[in-house]
Design a protein around this motif. Structure first.
Motif, PDB file in Angstrom:
ATOM      1  N   PHE A   9       0.844  -1.192   0.000  1.00  0.00           N
ATOM      2  CA  PHE A   9       0.000   0.000   0.000  1.00  0.00           C
ATOM      3  C   PHE A   9       0.878   1.241   0.000  1.00  0.00           C
ATOM      4  O   PHE A   9       2.100   1.179   0.184  1.00  0.00           O
ATOM      5  CB  PHE A   9      -0.930  -0.011   1.214  1.00  0.00           C
ATOM      6  N   ASN A  10       0.238   2.385  -0.196  1.00  0.00           N
ATOM      7  CA  ASN A  10       0.953   3.657  -0.286  1.00  0.00           C
ATOM      8  C   ASN A  10       1.277   4.159   1.119  1.00  0.00           C
ATOM      9  O   ASN A  10       0.433   4.770   1.788  1.00  0.00           O
ATOM     10  CB  ASN A  10       0.098   4.670  -1.042  1.00  0.00           C
ATOM     11  N   ARG A  11       2.480   3.935   1.553  1.00  0.00           N
ATOM     12  CA  ARG A  11       2.864   4.286   2.915  1.00  0.00           C
ATOM     13  C   ARG A  11       2.891   5.791   3.120  1.00  0.00           C
ATOM     14  O   ARG A  11       2.693   6.264   4.242  1.00  0.00           O
ATOM     15  CB  ARG A  11       4.240   3.688   3.241  1.00  0.00           C
ATOM     16  N   THR A  12       3.086   6.544   2.051  1.00  0.00           N
ATOM     17  CA  THR A  12       3.117   8.003   2.206  1.00  0.00           C
ATOM     18  C   THR A  12       1.734   8.572   2.508  1.00  0.00           C
ATOM     19  O   THR A  12       1.603   9.702   2.984  1.00  0.00           O
ATOM     20  CB  THR A  12       3.666   8.662   0.926  1.00  0.00           C
ATOM     21  N   ALA A  13       0.685   7.783   2.218  1.00  0.00           N
ATOM     22  CA  ALA A  13      -0.672   8.247   2.489  1.00  0.00           C
ATOM     23  C   ALA A  13      -1.113   7.929   3.916  1.00  0.00           C
ATOM     24  O   ALA A  13      -2.209   8.324   4.325  1.00  0.00           O
ATOM     25  CB  ALA A  13      -1.650   7.608   1.504  1.00  0.00           C
ATOM     26  N   LEU A  14      -0.305   7.199   4.648  1.00  0.00           N
ATOM     27  CA  LEU A  14      -0.636   6.805   6.009  1.00  0.00           C
ATOM     28  C   LEU A  14      -0.166   7.858   7.001  1.00  0.00           C
ATOM     29  O   LEU A  14       0.986   8.298   6.971  1.00  0.00           O
ATOM     30  CB  LEU A  14       0.018   5.462   6.339  1.00  0.00           C
ATOM     31  N   ALA A  21      -4.702   6.436  13.535  1.00  0.00           N
ATOM     32  CA  ALA A  21      -4.156   6.292  12.182  1.00  0.00           C
ATOM     33  C   ALA A  21      -5.209   6.661  11.148  1.00  0.00           C
ATOM     34  O   ALA A  21      -6.405   6.409  11.328  1.00  0.00           O
ATOM     35  CB  ALA A  21      -3.662   4.865  11.954  1.00  0.00           C
ATOM     36  N   TRP A  22      -4.729   7.277  10.032  1.00  0.00           N
ATOM     37  CA  TRP A  22      -5.593   7.652   8.919  1.00  0.00           C
ATOM     38  C   TRP A  22      -4.985   7.109   7.617  1.00  0.00           C
ATOM     39  O   TRP A  22      -3.816   7.324   7.322  1.00  0.00           O
ATOM     40  CB  TRP A  22      -5.686   9.175   8.791  1.00  0.00           C
ATOM     41  N   TYR A  23      -5.800   6.373   6.869  1.00  0.00           N
ATOM     42  CA  TYR A  23      -5.385   5.903   5.542  1.00  0.00           C
ATOM     43  C   TYR A  23      -6.601   6.062   4.637  1.00  0.00           C
ATOM     44  O   TYR A  23      -7.439   5.169   4.500  1.00  0.00           O
ATOM     45  CB  TYR A  23      -4.922   4.440   5.596  1.00  0.00           C
ATOM     46  N   THR A  24      -6.710   7.218   4.011  1.00  0.00           N
ATOM     47  CA  THR A  24      -7.930   7.583   3.282  1.00  0.00           C
ATOM     48  C   THR A  24      -7.628   7.923   1.822  1.00  0.00           C
ATOM     49  O   THR A  24      -6.513   8.313   1.465  1.00  0.00           O
ATOM     50  CB  THR A  24      -8.592   8.808   3.944  1.00  0.00           C
ATOM     51  N   GLY A  25      -8.675   7.757   0.990  1.00  0.00           N
ATOM     52  CA  GLY A  25      -8.596   8.177  -0.405  1.00  0.00           C
ATOM     53  C   GLY A  25      -7.595   7.431  -1.249  1.00  0.00           C
ATOM     54  O   GLY A  25      -7.019   8.015  -2.182  1.00  0.00           O
ATOM     55  N   ASP A  47      -9.129   5.460  10.648  1.00  0.00           N
ATOM     56  CA  ASP A  47      -9.992   6.083   9.634  1.00  0.00           C
ATOM     57  C   ASP A  47      -9.586   5.544   8.265  1.00  0.00           C
ATOM     58  O   ASP A  47      -8.484   5.800   7.786  1.00  0.00           O
ATOM     59  CB  ASP A  47      -9.833   7.611   9.675  1.00  0.00           C
ATOM     60  N   LEU A  48     -10.518   4.801   7.623  1.00  0.00           N
ATOM     61  CA  LEU A  48     -10.273   4.214   6.304  1.00  0.00           C
ATOM     62  C   LEU A  48     -11.281   4.735   5.278  1.00  0.00           C
ATOM     63  O   LEU A  48     -11.610   4.050   4.307  1.00  0.00           O
ATOM     64  CB  LEU A  48     -10.367   2.689   6.388  1.00  0.00           C
ATOM     65  N   SER A  49     -11.766   5.933   5.468  1.00  0.00           N
ATOM     66  CA  SER A  49     -12.794   6.482   4.590  1.00  0.00           C
ATOM     67  C   SER A  49     -12.233   6.827   3.211  1.00  0.00           C
ATOM     68  O   SER A  49     -11.024   6.952   3.014  1.00  0.00           O
ATOM     69  CB  SER A  49     -13.412   7.733   5.226  1.00  0.00           C
ATOM     70  N   TYR A  50     -13.153   6.934   2.252  1.00  0.00           N
ATOM     71  CA  TYR A  50     -12.825   7.299   0.862  1.00  0.00           C
ATOM     72  C   TYR A  50     -11.837   6.317   0.223  1.00  0.00           C
ATOM     73  O   TYR A  50     -10.863   6.701  -0.411  1.00  0.00           O
ATOM     74  CB  TYR A  50     -12.288   8.726   0.786  1.00  0.00           C
ATOM     75  N   ASN A  51     -12.106   5.038   0.420  1.00  0.00           N
ATOM     76  CA  ASN A  51     -11.407   3.989  -0.307  1.00  0.00           C
ATOM     77  C   ASN A  51     -12.446   3.210  -1.107  1.00  0.00           C
ATOM     78  O   ASN A  51     -13.561   3.695  -1.312  1.00  0.00           O
ATOM     79  CB  ASN A  51     -10.649   3.082   0.670  1.00  0.00           C
ATOM     80  N   ASN A  52     -12.103   2.011  -1.557  1.00  0.00           N
ATOM     81  CA  ASN A  52     -13.050   1.144  -2.270  1.00  0.00           C
ATOM     82  C   ASN A  52     -13.223  -0.183  -1.536  1.00  0.00           C
ATOM     83  O   ASN A  52     -13.358  -1.235  -2.149  1.00  0.00           O
ATOM     84  CB  ASN A  52     -12.569   0.870  -3.698  1.00  0.00           C
ATOM     85  N   LEU A  53     -13.229  -0.125  -0.225  1.00  0.00           N
ATOM     86  CA  LEU A  53     -13.267  -1.344   0.578  1.00  0.00           C
ATOM     87  C   LEU A  53     -14.511  -2.182   0.303  1.00  0.00           C
ATOM     88  O   LEU A  53     -15.636  -1.669   0.316  1.00  0.00           O
ATOM     89  CB  LEU A  53     -13.219  -0.997   2.069  1.00  0.00           C
ATOM     90  N   VAL A  54     -14.297  -3.471   0.058  1.00  0.00           N
ATOM     91  CA  VAL A  54     -15.397  -4.433  -0.083  1.00  0.00           C
ATOM     92  C   VAL A  54     -15.317  -5.476   1.025  1.00  0.00           C
ATOM     93  O   VAL A  54     -16.213  -6.316   1.152  1.00  0.00           O
ATOM     94  CB  VAL A  54     -15.357  -5.126  -1.459  1.00  0.00           C
TER      95      VAL A  54
END
Length: 262
Positions: A9-14, A21-25, A47-54
């Motif tokens: 995953f994109n570690r810079t977005a964490l 912790a926030w990992y969004t968009g 916070d895992l908002s604004y992803n495509n979690l299924v």
């Protein structure tokens, strides 16, 4: 393998701050396997908002989680939600949950200490934000009573407002009878008036046909036709002048009728 999981995953977005912790968009469909390694098992807010979690199966690693935000994802159900005994806040707004009853049952099973829950903006939620044309305030109030009845007694806040003592009393008395029923009606907004009329007539004829089929199944000798035919001498109609003229207070049409017409 561990190095691969930490790089999936994109570690810079964490963003990590203390135990939050926030990992969004990031368009993630599943919770990255290496996330727990960077955030740490003592994480209390995620916070895992604004992803495509299924799926949220990966949350099973966050055993100390207290706050979870899953807004604006693609969750169609909460069947993958693991048991989170310490969770007090859950937000799943603007997902694709169609079976709210199943979602509430799963939340109750996995999160026994919840205080704050929000499920606004899901297809199965009768809130007016989701579909103001199909839902009204009464629909939402019934949903609240049912949700308060199902969710843990620790619940203090549901969707956009706190749970009142009156709501809790009504939920205890009548909440179990307030399950939400969704009726899927065909979309007629694009039909012309002629097409709409034809559809209504077709449904009426189909309903009549279904009714007659049910009657015939239960009574093979049934027929909608009269059992006998009356002859001309058996007609009950009569023609002639009437001696009485109806005069009613609101019968304005009578003023246009003269005696010669009677």
């Amino acid at each position: 393998m561990a190095m691969k999981n930490e790089q999936d995953f994109n570690r810079t977005a964490l963003t990590v701050q203390l135990n939050r912790a926030w990992y969004t968009g990031q368009r993630a469909e599943r919770i990255p396997g290496g996330l727990i390694g960077l955030v740490g098992p003592d994480c209390t807010a995620l916070d895992l908002s604004y992803n495509n979690l299924v799926s949220v199966t990966g949350l099973k690693e966050f055993i100390h989680l207290e706050e979870l935000v899953l807004d604006n994802n693609c969750l169609r159900d909460l069947n993958t939600l693991p048991r989170l005994p310490g969770l007090t806040t859950l937000s799943v707004n603007n997902n694709k949950l169609s079976d709210i009853e199943n979602a509430l049952d799963r939340i109750k099973e996995c999160c026994p200490c919840l205080r704050y829950v929000s499920l606004l903006g899901n297809p199965g939620s009768p809130d007016q934000l989701t579909d103001p044309n199909s839902n009204d305030e009464d629909d939402y109030e019934r949903y609240r009573h049912y949700a308060v009845h199902v969710l843990p007694s620790t619940l203090k806040f549901l969707d956009s407002r706190p749970v009142t003592g009156k709501e809790r009393r009504e939920a205890k008395e009548r909440g179990r009878f307030m399950k939400m029923v969704k009726v899927n009606l065909p979309d007629v907004s694009a039909l012309t008036s002629e097409e709409f009329s034809a559809a209504v007539e077709g449904n009426r004829q189909q309903s009549n046909s279904n009714f007659l089929q049910r009657v015939a199944k239960n009574n093979p000798d049934y027929t909608p036709l009269p059992k006998s035919i009356r002859g001309p001498s058996e007609l009950k109609s009569a023609y002639g002048k009437c001696r009485y003229r109806y005069s009613g207070k609101n019968s304005e049409g009578n003023r246009f009728i003269s005696n010669s017409d009677l």
